[in-house]
Design a protein around this motif. Structure first.
Motif, PDB file in Angstrom:
ATOM      1  N   MET A  30      56.395  51.338  35.302  1.00 50.25           N
ATOM      2  CA  MET A  30      55.796  52.037  34.162  1.00 50.25           C
ATOM      3  C   MET A  30      54.275  51.873  34.242  1.00 50.25           C
ATOM      4  SD  MET A  30      58.296  50.959  30.998  1.00 50.25           S
ATOM      5  CE  MET A  30      57.761  49.245  31.036  1.00 50.25           C
ATOM      6  N   THR A  31      53.559  52.989  34.231  1.00 44.99           N
ATOM      7  CA  THR A  31      52.111  52.906  34.438  1.00 44.99           C
ATOM      8  C   THR A  31      51.272  53.523  33.324  1.00 44.99           C
ATOM      9  OG1 THR A  31      52.217  54.936  35.714  1.00 44.99           O
ATOM     10  CG2 THR A  31      52.290  52.868  36.951  1.00 44.99           C
ATOM     11  N   CYS A  32      51.849  54.422  32.537  1.00 42.52           N
ATOM     12  CA  CYS A  32      51.005  55.144  31.584  1.00 42.52           C
ATOM     13  C   CYS A  32      51.775  55.471  30.310  1.00 42.52           C
ATOM     14  CB  CYS A  32      50.483  56.438  32.221  1.00 42.52           C
ATOM     15  SG  CYS A  32      51.775  57.648  32.517  1.00 42.52           S
ATOM     16  N   GLY A  33      51.118  56.170  29.411  1.00 38.21           N
ATOM     17  CA  GLY A  33      51.732  56.527  28.148  1.00 38.21           C
ATOM     18  C   GLY A  33      52.975  57.380  28.312  1.00 38.21           C
ATOM     19  N   HIS A  34      52.983  58.216  29.350  1.00 40.76           N
ATOM     20  CA  HIS A  34      54.164  59.033  29.587  1.00 40.76           C
ATOM     21  C   HIS A  34      55.366  58.169  29.930  1.00 40.76           C
ATOM     22  CE1 HIS A  34      56.940  61.193  32.318  1.00 40.76           C
ATOM     23  NE2 HIS A  34      56.910  62.061  31.334  1.00 40.76           N
ATOM     24  N   CYS A  35      55.145  57.170  30.762  1.00 40.69           N
ATOM     25  CA  CYS A  35      56.232  56.260  31.136  1.00 40.69           C
ATOM     26  C   CYS A  35      56.750  55.543  29.892  1.00 40.69           C
ATOM     27  CB  CYS A  35      55.730  55.208  32.120  1.00 40.69           C
ATOM     28  SG  CYS A  35      55.067  55.880  33.649  1.00 40.69           S
ATOM     29  N   LYS A  36      55.827  55.103  29.068  1.00 38.39           N
ATOM     30  CA  LYS A  36      56.192  54.398  27.830  1.00 38.39           C
ATOM     31  C   LYS A  36      57.077  55.285  26.962  1.00 38.39           C
ATOM     32  CE  LYS A  36      53.644  52.772  23.720  1.00 38.39           C
ATOM     33  NZ  LYS A  36      54.282  51.523  23.276  1.00 38.39           N
ATOM     34  N   MET A  37      56.655  56.541  26.790  1.00 42.44           N
ATOM     35  CA  MET A  37      57.416  57.475  25.964  1.00 42.44           C
ATOM     36  C   MET A  37      58.787  57.759  26.572  1.00 42.44           C
ATOM     37  SD  MET A  37      55.532  58.338  23.345  1.00 42.44           S
ATOM     38  CE  MET A  37      56.168  59.915  22.780  1.00 42.44           C
ATOM     39  N   ALA A  38      58.820  57.903  27.903  1.00 40.14           N
ATOM     40  CA  ALA A  38      60.080  58.241  28.572  1.00 40.14           C
ATOM     41  C   ALA A  38      61.095  57.120  28.384  1.00 40.14           C
ATOM     42  CB  ALA A  38      59.828  58.503  30.064  1.00 40.14           C
ATOM     43  N   VAL A  39      60.643  55.891  28.581  1.00 37.91           N
ATOM     44  CA  VAL A  39      61.558  54.751  28.476  1.00 37.91           C
ATOM     45  C   VAL A  39      61.981  54.522  27.020  1.00 37.91           C
ATOM     46  CG1 VAL A  39      61.717  52.234  28.735  1.00 37.91           C
ATOM     47  CG2 VAL A  39      60.760  53.626  30.586  1.00 37.91           C
ATOM     48  N   GLU A  40      61.012  54.563  26.128  1.00 38.01           N
ATOM     49  CA  GLU A  40      61.356  54.361  24.711  1.00 38.01           C
ATOM     50  C   GLU A  40      62.281  55.468  24.218  1.00 38.01           C
ATOM     51  OE1 GLU A  40      57.592  54.017  22.712  1.00 38.01           O
ATOM     52  OE2 GLU A  40      57.324  51.922  23.325  1.00 38.01           O
ATOM     53  N   GLY A  41      61.993  56.706  24.613  1.00 41.52           N
ATOM     54  CA  GLY A  41      62.811  57.840  24.178  1.00 41.52           C
ATOM     55  C   GLY A  41      64.235  57.741  24.687  1.00 41.52           C
ATOM     56  N   ALA A  42      64.369  57.359  25.960  1.00 39.90           N
ATOM     57  CA  ALA A  42      65.706  57.259  26.554  1.00 39.90           C
ATOM     58  C   ALA A  42      66.526  56.196  25.836  1.00 39.90           C
ATOM     59  CB  ALA A  42      65.594  56.932  28.038  1.00 39.90           C
ATOM     60  N   LEU A  43      65.885  55.088  25.493  1.00 45.12           N
ATOM     61  CA  LEU A  43      66.605  54.018  24.811  1.00 45.12           C
ATOM     62  C   LEU A  43      66.977  54.417  23.389  1.00 45.12           C
ATOM     63  CD1 LEU A  43      64.542  51.008  26.147  1.00 45.12           C
ATOM     64  CD2 LEU A  43      66.951  51.473  26.615  1.00 45.12           C
ATOM     65  N   LYS A  44      66.030  55.035  22.692  1.00 43.21           N
ATOM     66  CA  LYS A  44      66.301  55.411  21.303  1.00 43.21           C
ATOM     67  C   LYS A  44      67.373  56.491  21.202  1.00 43.21           C
ATOM     68  CE  LYS A  44      61.771  54.015  19.579  1.00 43.21           C
ATOM     69  NZ  LYS A  44      60.400  54.501  19.352  1.00 43.21           N
ATOM     70  N   ASN A  45      67.576  57.239  22.293  1.00 45.74           N
ATOM     71  CA  ASN A  45      68.639  58.247  22.310  1.00 45.74           C
ATOM     72  C   ASN A  45      70.028  57.638  22.355  1.00 45.74           C
ATOM     73  OD1 ASN A  45      67.431  60.712  22.069  1.00 45.74           O
ATOM     74  ND2 ASN A  45      67.152  61.013  24.267  1.00 45.74           N
ATOM     75  N   LEU A  46      70.113  56.381  22.742  1.00 46.51           N
ATOM     76  CA  LEU A  46      71.422  55.743  22.822  1.00 46.51           C
ATOM     77  C   LEU A  46      71.899  55.385  21.426  1.00 46.51           C
ATOM     78  CD1 LEU A  46      70.794  53.255  25.777  1.00 46.51           C
ATOM     79  CD2 LEU A  46      72.105  55.384  25.864  1.00 46.51           C
ATOM     80  N   ASP A  47      73.161  55.690  21.168  1.00 46.52           N
ATOM     81  CA  ASP A  47      73.738  55.328  19.879  1.00 46.52           C
ATOM     82  C   ASP A  47      73.794  53.801  19.794  1.00 46.52           C
ATOM     83  OD1 ASP A  47      74.881  55.869  17.416  1.00 46.52           O
ATOM     84  OD2 ASP A  47      76.910  55.755  18.221  1.00 46.52           O
TER      85      ASP A  47
END
Ligand code: CU
Length: 68
Positions: free
Chosen positions: A10-27
């Protein structure tokens, strides 16, 4: 329950958003917070609904490697 995962690549804000978003999508995941400098993500989740393996997969699907 809360757990911190070590995530490689993870290197930038996009990576942060991608990882956080993927996790928050999990029930069952209520919060996900990436610390880019440390290469870590802190997750708060309901262990009866989601497990660490599912969270690892969600992160890996975004193209990052998870250890432990
Ligand atoms: Cu990035």
């Amino acid at each position: 329950m809360e757990k911190t995962l070590n995530v490689q690549g993870m290197t930038c804000g996009h990576c942060k958003m991608a990882v956080e978003g993927a996790l928050k999508n999990l029930d069952g995941v209520s919060t996900a917070e990436v610390d880019l400098e440390a290469g870590k993500v802190s997750v708060t989740f309901n262990e009866s609904k989601v497990n660490v393996e599912a969270m690892k997969e969600a992160i890996e699907d975004q193209g990052y490697d998870v250890e432990a």
